[in-house]
Design a protein around this motif. Structure first.
Motif, PDB file in Angstrom:
ATOM      1  N   UNK A   1       0.680  -1.363  -0.128  1.00  0.00           N
ATOM      2  CA  UNK A   1      -0.065   0.261  -0.099  1.00  0.00           C
ATOM      3  C   UNK A   1       0.877   1.357   0.033  1.00  0.00           C
ATOM      4  N   UNK A   2       0.758   1.915  -1.090  1.00  0.00           N
ATOM      5  CA  UNK A   2       1.773   3.248  -1.137  1.00  0.00           C
ATOM      6  C   UNK A   2       0.917   4.751  -0.665  1.00  0.00           C
ATOM      7  N   UNK A   3      -0.477   4.567  -0.706  1.00  0.00           N
ATOM      8  CA  UNK A   3      -1.326   5.777  -0.721  1.00  0.00           C
ATOM      9  C   UNK A   3      -2.533   5.362  -0.468  1.00  0.00           C
ATOM     10  N   UNK A   4      -3.317   6.191   0.271  1.00  0.00           N
ATOM     11  CA  UNK A   4      -4.782   6.022   0.665  1.00  0.00           C
ATOM     12  C   UNK A   4      -5.392   7.539   0.340  1.00  0.00           C
ATOM     13  N   UNK A   5      -6.389   7.645  -0.527  1.00  0.00           N
ATOM     14  CA  UNK A   5      -7.022   8.795  -0.515  1.00  0.00           C
ATOM     15  C   UNK A   5      -8.607   8.702  -0.081  1.00  0.00           C
ATOM     16  N   UNK A   6      -9.046   9.758   0.822  1.00  0.00           N
ATOM     17  CA  UNK A   6     -10.361   9.540   1.401  1.00  0.00           C
ATOM     18  C   UNK A   6     -11.115  10.722   0.859  1.00  0.00           C
ATOM     19  N   UNK A   7     -12.274  10.666   0.269  1.00  0.00           N
ATOM     20  CA  UNK A   7     -13.007  11.844  -0.230  1.00  0.00           C
ATOM     21  C   UNK A   7     -14.709  11.310   0.213  1.00  0.00           C
ATOM     22  N   UNK A   8     -15.498  12.155   0.001  1.00  0.00           N
ATOM     23  CA  UNK A   8     -16.910  11.975   0.590  1.00  0.00           C
ATOM     24  C   UNK A   8     -17.516  10.898  -0.247  1.00  0.00           C
ATOM     25  N   UNK A   9     -17.014  10.623  -1.375  1.00  0.00           N
ATOM     26  CA  UNK A   9     -17.714   9.603  -2.306  1.00  0.00           C
ATOM     27  C   UNK A   9     -17.180   8.185  -2.459  1.00  0.00           C
ATOM     28  N   UNK A  10     -15.684   8.216  -2.064  1.00  0.00           N
ATOM     29  CA  UNK A  10     -15.013   7.214  -2.034  1.00  0.00           C
ATOM     30  C   UNK A  10     -13.664   7.022  -1.312  1.00  0.00           C
ATOM     31  N   UNK A  11     -13.156   6.120  -1.266  1.00  0.00           N
ATOM     32  CA  UNK A  11     -11.889   5.632  -0.689  1.00  0.00           C
ATOM     33  C   UNK A  11     -10.831   5.149  -1.770  1.00  0.00           C
TER      34      UNK A  11
END
Length: 174
Positions: free
Chosen positions: A83-93
């Motif tokens: 796992x290199x990155x994780x992005x969280x947004x209101x609509x998706x991870x």
């Protein structure tokens, strides 16, 4: 703290937060209760297949169990993933993994949560990936996108593959 301990602690936290017993999570995920107990106690190293089975039942992205992008390798029957990155947004991870697919091996992945998609960009050699009923060959520099809420697979028919895998989980709003 080792990966097995971190993952085990986090699995237990999420299971308890959701009010599931060890037996119920084992039943729903088709993972043996003894195996699940050993995972939660940090006495057993998790495989990718096991982690995906558990996170799918728990309704959380894999990175929720792995923790922040720590560059820790998690392996399955044919795939090694970091796992290199994780992005969280209101609509998706969205999770970004650097993966290796071992030559002459195939890894089948069970369906993930509804609406999950995967995208691969092949860096080296040719990958055989996608929906299990119709996988495709993807050459270096090419990419492919497929629904990951159905069984899918990863293979390396002509040598070890290096690739970037992006997994996007929609956030389900109540």
């Amino acid at each position: 703290m080792e990966l097995a301990e971190k993952v085990g602690r986090r699995l237990r936290e999420v299971r308890v937060e959701q009010g599931l017993s060890l037996s119920e999570l084992a039943r729903r995920s088709l993972i043996g209760k003894g195996t699940l107990s050993e995972l939660e106690s940090g006495r057993r190293n998790p495989t990718l297949e096991t982690l995906y089975a558990l996170t799918t039942v728990l309704g959380v992205p894999l990175s929720s169990i792995l923790g922040p992008a720590e560059r820790t390798v998690v392996s399955g029957s044919a795939v090694d993933a970091v796992l290199t990155e994780r992005f969280e947004h209101a609509d998706a991870v969205t999770e970004v993994f650097r993966i290796g697919i071992r030559a002459d091996a195939v890894q089948e992945s069970a369906a993930h949560a509804p609406g999950t998609e995967e995208h691969i960009i092949v860096l080296r050699n040719t990958a055989y990936v996608g929906v299990a009923s119709s996988p495709q060959l993807v050459s270096p520099g090419e990419h492919l996108r497929w629904p990951a809420d159905v069984p899918h697979l990863y293979g390396a028919p002509s040598g070890d593959v290096e690739a970037v895998l992006i997994v996007r989980y929609p956030v389900i709003h109540p």
